[in-house]
Enzyme design. Structure first.
Site, PDB file in Angstrom:
ATOM      1  N   ASP A   8       0.898  -1.130  -0.063  1.00  0.00           N
ATOM      2  CA  ASP A   8      -0.055  -0.099   0.002  1.00  0.00           C
ATOM      3  C   ASP A   8       0.804   1.231  -0.017  1.00  0.00           C
ATOM      4  O   ASP A   8       2.010   1.181   0.366  1.00  0.00           O
ATOM      5  CB  ASP A   8      -0.902   0.116   1.129  1.00  0.00           C
ATOM      6  CG  ASP A   8      -1.910   1.190   1.193  1.00  0.00           C
ATOM      7  OD1 ASP A   8      -2.513   1.552   0.293  1.00  0.00           O
ATOM      8  OD2 ASP A   8      -2.109   1.892   2.076  1.00  0.00           O
ATOM      9  N   SER A   9       0.335   2.345  -0.449  1.00  0.00           N
ATOM     10  CA  SER A   9       1.032   3.735  -0.325  1.00  0.00           C
ATOM     11  C   SER A   9       1.317   4.090   1.092  1.00  0.00           C
ATOM     12  O   SER A   9       2.060   5.002   1.438  1.00  0.00           O
ATOM     13  CB  SER A   9       0.195   4.570  -0.964  1.00  0.00           C
ATOM     14  OG  SER A   9      -1.125   4.813  -0.328  1.00  0.00           O
ATOM     15  N   TYR A  40      -0.265   8.473  -2.627  1.00  0.00           N
ATOM     16  CA  TYR A  40      -0.306   8.388  -4.049  1.00  0.00           C
ATOM     17  C   TYR A  40      -1.173   8.985  -4.819  1.00  0.00           C
ATOM     18  O   TYR A  40      -1.088   9.022  -6.015  1.00  0.00           O
ATOM     19  CB  TYR A  40      -0.407   6.800  -4.334  1.00  0.00           C
ATOM     20  CG  TYR A  40       1.157   6.178  -4.133  1.00  0.00           C
ATOM     21  CD1 TYR A  40       2.124   6.644  -3.254  1.00  0.00           C
ATOM     22  CD2 TYR A  40       1.054   4.865  -4.456  1.00  0.00           C
ATOM     23  CE1 TYR A  40       3.256   5.721  -3.167  1.00  0.00           C
ATOM     24  CE2 TYR A  40       2.527   3.967  -4.115  1.00  0.00           C
ATOM     25  CZ  TYR A  40       3.348   4.476  -3.479  1.00  0.00           C
ATOM     26  OH  TYR A  40       4.310   3.810  -3.126  1.00  0.00           O
ATOM     27  N   GLY A  41      -2.386   9.219  -4.129  1.00  0.00           N
ATOM     28  CA  GLY A  41      -3.737   9.599  -4.833  1.00  0.00           C
ATOM     29  C   GLY A  41      -3.624  10.744  -5.716  1.00  0.00           C
ATOM     30  O   GLY A  41      -4.338  10.835  -6.706  1.00  0.00           O
ATOM     31  N   CYS A  71      -3.558  -0.867  -2.408  1.00  0.00           N
ATOM     32  CA  CYS A  71      -3.810   0.675  -2.742  1.00  0.00           C
ATOM     33  C   CYS A  71      -4.607   0.802  -4.052  1.00  0.00           C
ATOM     34  O   CYS A  71      -4.234   0.177  -5.146  1.00  0.00           O
ATOM     35  CB  CYS A  71      -2.237   1.198  -2.693  1.00  0.00           C
ATOM     36  SG  CYS A  71      -2.434   3.074  -3.473  1.00  0.00           S
ATOM     37  N   ASN A  72      -5.786   1.366  -4.040  1.00  0.00           N
ATOM     38  CA  ASN A  72      -6.578   1.620  -5.191  1.00  0.00           C
ATOM     39  C   ASN A  72      -5.751   2.200  -6.380  1.00  0.00           C
ATOM     40  O   ASN A  72      -6.058   1.795  -7.428  1.00  0.00           O
ATOM     41  CB  ASN A  72      -7.804   2.026  -4.805  1.00  0.00           C
ATOM     42  CG  ASN A  72      -8.901   1.233  -4.144  1.00  0.00           C
ATOM     43  OD1 ASN A  72      -9.655   0.709  -4.686  1.00  0.00           O
ATOM     44  ND2 ASN A  72      -8.429   0.984  -2.997  1.00  0.00           N
ATOM     45  N   THR A  73      -4.954   3.377  -5.941  1.00  0.00           N
ATOM     46  CA  THR A  73      -4.264   4.004  -7.011  1.00  0.00           C
ATOM     47  C   THR A  73      -3.299   3.362  -7.824  1.00  0.00           C
ATOM     48  O   THR A  73      -3.274   3.469  -8.911  1.00  0.00           O
ATOM     49  CB  THR A  73      -3.660   5.224  -6.402  1.00  0.00           C
ATOM     50  OG1 THR A  73      -4.734   6.011  -5.496  1.00  0.00           O
ATOM     51  CG2 THR A  73      -3.279   6.230  -7.365  1.00  0.00           C
ATOM     52  N   GLU A 151      -7.620   9.543   8.402  1.00  0.00           N
ATOM     53  CA  GLU A 151      -6.389   9.727   9.125  1.00  0.00           C
ATOM     54  C   GLU A 151      -6.405  10.405  10.209  1.00  0.00           C
ATOM     55  O   GLU A 151      -5.513  10.080  11.108  1.00  0.00           O
ATOM     56  CB  GLU A 151      -5.097   9.904   8.194  1.00  0.00           C
ATOM     57  CG  GLU A 151      -5.151   9.006   7.021  1.00  0.00           C
ATOM     58  CD  GLU A 151      -3.719   8.960   6.281  1.00  0.00           C
ATOM     59  OE1 GLU A 151      -2.926   9.542   6.775  1.00  0.00           O
ATOM     60  OE2 GLU A 151      -3.497   8.105   5.579  1.00  0.00           O
ATOM     61  N   CYS A 188     -11.146   3.183  -2.536  1.00  0.00           N
ATOM     62  CA  CYS A 188      -9.938   3.850  -1.715  1.00  0.00           C
ATOM     63  C   CYS A 188      -9.733   2.891  -0.448  1.00  0.00           C
ATOM     64  O   CYS A 188     -10.817   2.465   0.168  1.00  0.00           O
ATOM     65  CB  CYS A 188     -10.128   5.159  -1.521  1.00  0.00           C
ATOM     66  SG  CYS A 188      -8.556   5.995  -0.716  1.00  0.00           S
ATOM     67  N   THR A 189      -8.261   2.613  -0.106  1.00  0.00           N
ATOM     68  CA  THR A 189      -8.122   2.051   1.069  1.00  0.00           C
ATOM     69  C   THR A 189      -8.896   2.342   2.344  1.00  0.00           C
ATOM     70  O   THR A 189      -9.072   1.682   3.213  1.00  0.00           O
ATOM     71  CB  THR A 189      -6.637   1.919   1.260  1.00  0.00           C
ATOM     72  OG1 THR A 189      -6.054   3.387   1.001  1.00  0.00           O
ATOM     73  CG2 THR A 189      -5.907   0.963   0.308  1.00  0.00           C
ATOM     74  N   HIS A 190      -9.082   3.894   2.379  1.00  0.00           N
ATOM     75  CA  HIS A 190      -9.436   4.435   3.676  1.00  0.00           C
ATOM     76  C   HIS A 190     -10.941   4.299   3.644  1.00  0.00           C
ATOM     77  O   HIS A 190     -11.159   4.456   4.908  1.00  0.00           O
ATOM     78  CB  HIS A 190      -8.962   5.869   3.431  1.00  0.00           C
ATOM     79  CG  HIS A 190      -7.568   6.043   3.859  1.00  0.00           C
ATOM     80  ND1 HIS A 190      -6.680   5.777   2.996  1.00  0.00           N
ATOM     81  CD2 HIS A 190      -6.823   6.852   4.868  1.00  0.00           C
ATOM     82  CE1 HIS A 190      -5.300   5.854   3.455  1.00  0.00           C
ATOM     83  NE2 HIS A 190      -5.465   6.702   4.266  1.00  0.00           N
TER      84      HIS A 190
HETATM   85  N1  DGL Z   1      -4.073   3.936  -0.769  1.00  0.00           N
HETATM   86  C1  DGL Z   1      -4.611   5.046  -1.479  1.00  0.00           C
HETATM   87  C2  DGL Z   1      -5.808   4.432  -2.404  1.00  0.00           C
HETATM   88  O1  DGL Z   1      -6.300   3.573  -2.074  1.00  0.00           O
HETATM   89  C3  DGL Z   1      -5.261   6.276  -0.699  1.00  0.00           C
HETATM   90  C4  DGL Z   1      -4.115   7.183  -0.197  1.00  0.00           C
HETATM   91  C5  DGL Z   1      -3.065   7.813  -0.949  1.00  0.00           C
HETATM   92  O2  DGL Z   1      -3.753   8.498  -1.754  1.00  0.00           O
HETATM   93  O3  DGL Z   1      -2.132   7.152  -0.944  1.00  0.00           O
HETATM   94  O4  DGL Z   1      -5.900   5.069  -3.483  1.00  0.00           O
END
Ligand code: DGL
Length: 268
Positions: A8-9, A40-41, A71-73, A151, A188-190
């Site tokens: 993950d990011s 990363y987003g 990480c989705n991104t 966060e 998105c992970t969050h």
């Molecule tokens: N992990 C990123 C995602 O799922 C979200 C946090 C980021 O932008 O790094 O896209």
């Protein structure tokens, strides 16, 4: 295949790691969060791919047998480069399983996707959904404020509710091009941490409609279960981060329930 690498990011990928540990407790899990370079987003696809390739080199060195891109991104931008560079490691991203779950859940074919700017701009969820169901109509909305709100732990806060109302309004209202959605992909992970707030907002804005929420952490874990063997591993948990672990450990509680294994700092 019992040694599972989760990349993950940063911190939010713990929602995916948590789901894997809950559903597949016997796997040996190695988590790498690139906390030194998050988020990363808002970064370009090339930068995200470059970072992801470096991170997975580390996971290859610790001999993972299968890789989950939490990480989705990174799932949206880096999977082709990862599969090309590491052909010996099966790579699962969250986009394809999430798209399949959305198509299964939607009755009207009108599907909303929320995620980072990078995920939405890549169009990868929309393409994956339309590859499975060409008649589906996908409406996407980048929601960059939700990552910092999660966060800081504002999961049940008036600011979060107002932010969600603003982001979700166009998806719920529909336009000439698309009907109001009946399914929402949490891309998105969050966002799994914000599920109760998202449900509450949807209920207040569309009290008469039932809108299915698709959690790609659950969807990718179901895919992973097809690859992990019948013979369980030792159930070990290792966590690595690329920045000093203090903030990661402090913020992690929002995304991981229970005692967190100690996080170790690595330089890539
Ligand atoms: N992990 C990123 C995602 O799922 C979200 C946090 C980021 O932008 O790094 O896209």
């Amino acid at each position: 295949m019992n040694v599972v690498g989760v990349f993950d990011s940063g911190i939010g990928g713990l929602t995916v790691a948590r789901e894997i540990c809950a559903q597949l407790p016997g796997v040996d899990l190695v988590y790498l969060g690139d906390t030194a370079r998050l988020p990363y987003g808002a970064k370009s696809p090339d930068t995200v791919s470059r970072y992801a390739l470096q991170c997975v080199r580390f996971l290859e060195d610790v001999q993972i047998e299968v890789l989950v891109i939490a990480c989705n991104t990174a799932s949206a931008c880096a999977i082709p480069a990862l599969r090309k560079t590491y052909p010996a490691i099966p790579v699962l991203g969250v986009v394809e399983p999430g798209a399949q779950a959305a198509v299964n859940a939607s009755k009207t074919g009108s599907i909303g996707v929320i995620g980072t700017e990078g995920t939405v701009n890549s169009n990868s969820y929309a393409e994956a959904i339309q590859a499975l169901d060409p008649s589906a109509r996908v409406v996407q909305k980048p929601c960059p404020l939700l990552v910092p709100l999660a966060e800081v732990g504002w999961l049940d806060h008036a600011v979060t509710e107002l932010t969600l109302q603003t982001y979700l309004k166009p998806l719920l209202e529909g336009t000439a091009e698309h009907d109001p959605i009946d399914t929402l992909v949490l891309g998105c992970t969050h966002y799994p941490a914000l599920k109760p707030a998202i449900r509450k907002t949807l209920k207040s804005m569309a009290p008469d409609r039932s809108i299915a929420l698709v959690d790609s952490a659950e969807a990718v874990t179901n895919e992973l279960s097809k690859l992990t063997g019948d013979k369980p591993g030792l159930g070990s948990r290792r966590i690595f981060v690329t920045d000093l672990p203090q903030r990661f450990t402090r913020v992690a509680n929002t995304f991981w329930q229970g005692p967190l294994p100690e996080a170790t700092h690595v330089d890539l």
